[in-house]
Design an enzyme around this catalytic site. Structure first.
Site, PDB file in Angstrom:
ATOM      1  N   HIS D  40      80.406  76.720  83.375  1.00 60.82           N
ATOM      2  CA  HIS D  40      81.775  75.881  82.891  1.00 60.82           C
ATOM      3  C   HIS D  40      81.616  75.755  81.329  1.00 60.82           C
ATOM      4  O   HIS D  40      80.544  76.047  80.852  1.00 60.82           O
ATOM      5  CB  HIS D  40      82.053  74.819  83.703  1.00 60.82           C
ATOM      6  N   HIS D  81      80.164  78.090  70.375  1.00 61.07           N
ATOM      7  CA  HIS D  81      80.534  79.432  71.122  1.00 61.07           C
ATOM      8  C   HIS D  81      79.495  80.240  71.836  1.00 61.07           C
ATOM      9  O   HIS D  81      79.398  81.460  71.765  1.00 61.07           O
ATOM     10  CB  HIS D  81      81.438  80.458  70.129  1.00 61.07           C
ATOM     11  N   GLU D 125      80.715  64.764  75.612  1.00 61.46           N
ATOM     12  CA  GLU D 125      80.969  65.896  76.415  1.00 61.46           C
ATOM     13  C   GLU D 125      82.482  66.077  76.761  1.00 61.46           C
ATOM     14  O   GLU D 125      82.870  67.065  76.849  1.00 61.46           O
ATOM     15  CB  GLU D 125      79.991  65.907  77.723  1.00 61.46           C
TER      16      GLU D 125
END
Lengths: 137, 137, 137, 137, 137, 137
Positions: D40, D81, D125
């Site tokens: 995820h 990314h 996070e």
């Protein structure tokens, strides 16, 4: 290797600032509109800071899901959608200022948190007024 | 029981980074577009941190309305909608970097704040650039 | 299938509100501290809204990297770390209120954006004051 | 006069929490949905805190443009990314929890930052889960 | 009296932008680092907008607790801590751009929402990139 | 040239959701913890949207200082640090849901705002629950 983890939760509550040993006039003078006898309220944002060793097996200081559950069970369920003055026993004889709410939350979390951890509590009463207990260094 | 309270205020100001003892080329090299002679500006967000004992009568470290007024009278009224280089005497001979602005604000607040309190200043020049004085621990 | 995409950029600039056809007193009365002759400044947050068909090959309304570059080249590079009144030709005879800045940005982006797209511009002068052009429905 | 400067950057990455020395069941029990084998992801917000003397010539603790470039070159370009487990060598044998990512970032920045500066790293996070390394005082 | 209510939820997911009918080079050119074969990820913020009459008995357009549960059951549980490309059937043959994710979420919510309500979906992929479906007016 | 300007203000208030024509059990079932007889509270964020022509002399749709004062005098002073159910006459017979509060605020502002302007009201009860009146397009 010691690190600090932060977990943010929130609760919505009503309160009123009031010192029962003072007369109405003194309360009004000291607490102003926060002394309104019908109460007002806030969206409190709570940040719990826990410091400790990073466990080499998990990579965690503490399991954040467990920390979140500990806060929800011991703080949020007690305070959320409540009137702090009327519904929460800890404020029966304690003025629910942001400072005192932070101390109460610290004590509630401290009682359930393993002794190996250091603990601090930040409480945002509004975006512009917030407190930390114990004091920031 | 000692705690820290935080009060957030803001001001909008123009400034320019420049060292008058350097030539134009060095200023341009060191300060880049922040050296623009026509100035640029920011929405500064200011957080004043005050640490002290929680007063058992009020439940306050310090009355936040009084702290807010102290900041507005001594800092915001001096800086808001001003050109820091041209309009604020403290920067007549001091480069208005975020660091130096934080030091100036610290001194202005320290001069008015009761000695029993510890003080720190956080200043957000943008969401991505901010400073704390004295240094964070 | 039509959707709207939003791209957020920012710039920091100095400005002053002033109508040169008015005397000093009227300017002061209408624009207050925003009329300060030495300028003040803001962190402007700019949101560009582009509406159009979702391209079935890319899944994009428009390539956001290209939209970001278009905004940076045509708006940000012109406005960032500038004095809007002194350094940006579009405001030589136009008061740089948030409304007028939004119109100027709209025209700059519209001139470069393919005709198939609908365009709107939101401009945040502060967190508490912002504008949209053309008007919101 | 020592102050602390903060620079905020961000990166978007995929990850998965997993301890290869444990069986599937234990991983599932400890890491829950964070153990999903297909990964995820998060928008990580990174704040780098640098403490040091304010240079009297520049008014800077450190040039924020240089600090930003140091972070981008050594951290963002490596992490943004990317899949932290698969694409970033530091996590080949290290579980990419927020704590461990903060430690890795600290080491990457520390290696490039002049020794005169103190360093800390905050890593968000999510808005509700964040960490600081070394530990907060 | 018609009003619009907004409910915000979030999910964390991995994804990759890719068009399987194109070669690797075209995918790389169009989608850049978003095409990374090992995936990257985001904290998606989802805002569901529901318009309708204010019910005179409840004072609600819709019960927000029920709306929240509808979104969690039909969207969040499907997307949170998942790899959109691998784990969510709706993206087996659909590129998970923000635009397409918004369309899929719209369809999932529309199927469960009573016909009397108008619906729109806003999806924040990052703070700086977001989409609305159907298009904003 | 028509644009929309947005002004954000806030107030802190206590409230309770309750329909006096229902029995206790139905109230509890429909409103859940929001029905707590001792009240709870919120930091309400209010955004007032005003659309109109940009005045060529001022560059303003409306003077934001005047708009802010209009909102403070007619809304904030009435609602801030109050119990909406007990202290605000408009809610004597109206359930203070976010929807109804938005309608009341709309009517209070509409009565004082020049007829040439279009008006909308956004009210954030929490970061995750908010409403717009009249409905969004």
């Amino acid at each position: 290797m010691r690190a600090t983890v932060y977990r943010k939760e929130h609760f919505n509550a009503a309160h009123r600032l009031h010192n029962p040993s003072w007369d109405m006039e003194t309360n009004q003078k000291v607490f102003g509109k926060c002394n309104n006898p019908s109460y007002h309220g806030h969206n409190y944002e709570l940040v719990v800071k826990v410091s400790g060793e990073i466990d080499p097996d998990t990579g965690y200081v503490i399991d954040m899901k467990m920390l979140s559950e500990l806060i929800i069970e011991n703080v949020i369920n007690k305070f959320d959608h409540k009137n702090l003055n009327l519904d929460v026993e800890e404020f029966k004889d304690l003025n629910p200022t942001a400072e005192n709410i932070a101390v109460v939350i610290y004590n509630l979390v401290r009682a359930k948190l393993a002794a190996q951890y250091d603990l601090k509590v930040l409480l945002y009463e509004t975006e512009r007024n917030f407190v930390e207990y114990p004091e920031a260094k």
